[in-house]
Motif scaffolding. Structure first.
Motif, mmCIF file in Angstrom:
data_model
loop_
_atom_site.group_PDB
_atom_site.id
_atom_site.type_symbol
_atom_site.label_atom_id
_atom_site.label_comp_id
_atom_site.label_asym_id
_atom_site.label_seq_id
_atom_site.Cartn_x
_atom_site.Cartn_y
_atom_site.Cartn_z
ATOM 1 N N THR A 185 -3.806 -6.324 -6.230
ATOM 2 C CA THR A 185 -3.739 -4.861 -6.307
ATOM 3 C C THR A 185 -4.296 -4.375 -7.637
ATOM 4 O O THR A 185 -5.035 -3.378 -7.692
ATOM 5 C CB THR A 185 -2.289 -4.376 -6.121
ATOM 6 N N THR A 188 -8.038 -4.536 -7.444
ATOM 7 C CA THR A 188 -8.587 -3.430 -6.652
ATOM 8 C C THR A 188 -8.593 -2.135 -7.442
ATOM 9 O O THR A 188 -9.579 -1.388 -7.430
ATOM 10 C CB THR A 188 -7.765 -3.259 -5.360
ATOM 11 N N TYR A 265 -4.283 1.390 7.424
ATOM 12 C CA TYR A 265 -5.037 0.901 6.271
ATOM 13 C C TYR A 265 -6.161 -0.006 6.761
ATOM 14 O O TYR A 265 -6.153 -0.475 7.906
ATOM 15 C CB TYR A 265 -4.127 0.149 5.294
ATOM 16 N N LEU A 281 -7.943 8.001 -5.595
ATOM 17 C CA LEU A 281 -7.006 6.891 -5.406
ATOM 18 C C LEU A 281 -6.362 6.471 -6.725
ATOM 19 O O LEU A 281 -5.176 6.120 -6.763
ATOM 20 C CB LEU A 281 -7.731 5.707 -4.759
ATOM 21 N N ASP A 295 -4.346 -4.205 0.216
ATOM 22 C CA ASP A 295 -4.883 -3.307 1.250
ATOM 23 C C ASP A 295 -3.799 -2.356 1.747
ATOM 24 O O ASP A 295 -4.068 -1.172 2.005
ATOM 25 C CB ASP A 295 -5.523 -4.085 2.406
ATOM 26 N N LEU A 298 -3.499 0.468 -0.817
ATOM 27 C CA LEU A 298 -4.512 1.515 -0.660
ATOM 28 C C LEU A 298 -4.159 2.442 0.509
ATOM 29 O O LEU A 298 -4.371 3.660 0.441
ATOM 30 C CB LEU A 298 -5.895 0.903 -0.432
ATOM 31 N N CYS A 301 -1.630 4.849 -0.744
ATOM 32 C CA CYS A 301 -2.265 5.876 -1.586
ATOM 33 C C CYS A 301 -3.039 6.876 -0.728
ATOM 34 O O CYS A 301 -3.032 8.082 -1.019
ATOM 35 C CB CYS A 301 -3.192 5.217 -2.605
#
Length: 358
Positions: A185, A188, A265, A281, A295, A298, A301
């Protein structure tokens, strides 16, 4: 022992006889004033930061690039806030950077491949296959690899090798977090931060794993008619169950995430998004606690932003399970996982041979 005790008593008596006895009111007042003066002149914020750096962060050795003669201090590894969360938001710094990449190349789409520091074979394989496709349908495609720090045991030798690789190819981004599965995370979010800071002139970016076969031509062809804003697509998961078995690789307890299902997602193996999304994001991440499943995070978010992920324009473009190689089939997909690095190279080379694939 008796002698040591006697010496101690003598030292105490010596201090008293020298006028340093704490019972002196004048000395006590002077000491208090001195402490207050010190607090007045010390920048408390800086003091706290240095203390946190000393206690919570692991300082690694400094490496010097012979060509640039620049010392690279490797860096600060934040202490995870718990087994299911990661240390984000946090100010991570780039150890290796290509800040002019997007300005110089003016890409239509940027491909970013998160890869382990020691996985040079995967980087070389990509550079010799789909990473060579720099111009498709008159659109520029840029390639970058994203790394964290190697583990301390292999850091010195491996970091020197990475410096040389970076100087040769100029396609490596490296940030000062520990490169591990648990920190995906962080990886990313650092990618999104980099895109926000250095690549606003591109239209799209794609995160793609190093063990994935990518059909760049098919990707660009899809993006030519894709939305320019609030767009994220890939292999979309809807109604995904939260893993409650502690033995699962993706376990999350109810106290971390209470609902039984995740919001929609895109699977982390490969997803593409418009370049307005990274800044949004990153801002959303300030309000959504960062879980270790990148993932899913995200997706959380995106839900916070009120933006929906987009289904691919066609079925079969993104594949989580390896698709057996067939020239016609591979010419129509965008990504598939592969069983071996050798197979990935062989498939790409065969797909480039002249003639109709179907």
């Amino acid at each position: 022992m008796v002698q040591e005790s006697g010496d101690g008593e003598k030292r105490s008596q010596g201090l008293s006889n020298s006028g340093f006895e704490w019972r002196s009111p004048r000395l006590l007042v002077c000491s208090i004033l001195l402490v207050l003066l010190l607090f007045y002149y010390i920048d408390y914020t800086q003091f706290s930061e240095k203390w946190a750096t000393t206690i919570s962060l692991v300082l690694t050795e400094t490496f010097t690039s012979q060509t640039t003669n620049t010392s690279l201090a490797l860096g600060r590894l934040s202490t995870p806030p718990g087994p299911y969360y990661v240390a984000y938001p946090h100010k991570y710094e780039f150890v290796l950077n290509e800040p002019e990449k997007c300005k110089q190349e003016n890409p239509f789409v940027v491909l970013i491949v998160p890869v382990a520091p020691g996985n040079a074979a995967f980087r070389d394989a990509i550079r010799s296959t789909w990473g060579t496709e720099k111009l498709v349908e008159d659109k520029v495609v840029s390639l970058l690899f994203l790394l964290g720090l190697p583990c301390p045991k292999e850091q010195e030798n491996l970091q020197e090798s990475l410096l040389q690789e970076s100087e040769k190819y100029h396609d490596i981004l490296q940030s000062d977090f520990l490169d591990s599965y648990h920190n995906l995370t962080i990886k990313t979010m650092v990618m999104l931060e980099w895109l926000t800071a250095y690549c606003q002139n591109a239209s799209y970016a794609m995160k793609v794993d190093s063990d994935v076969f990518l059909n760049v031509k098919r990707l660009v062809n899809m993006l030519l008619s894709a939305p320019k804003e609030n767009y994220m697509t890939g292999l979309v998961t809807r109604g995904g169950m939260v893993m409650r078995d502690p033995r699962s690789k993706w376990y999350l307890p109810k106290q971390v995430f209470a609902p039984a299902r995740y919001p929609p997602y895109t699977l982390g193996l490969a997803y593409v998004f418009s370049l307005d999304l990274p800044a949004k994001l990153v801002e959303a991440a300030r309000h959504v606690k960062a879980v270790y499943i990148e993932d899913v995070y995200l997706g959380l978010c995106m839900k916070h932003l009120g933006i929906s992920v987009t289904n691919p324009s066609e079925g079969g473009l993104f594949n989580v399970y390896p698709v057996q190689y067939n020239r016609c089939r591979y010419s129509k997909l965008i990504t598939t996982t592969t069983r071996s690095l050798r197979g990935q190279i062989r498939s790409w080379k065969d797909l480039q041979t002249p003639g109709s694939p179907c």
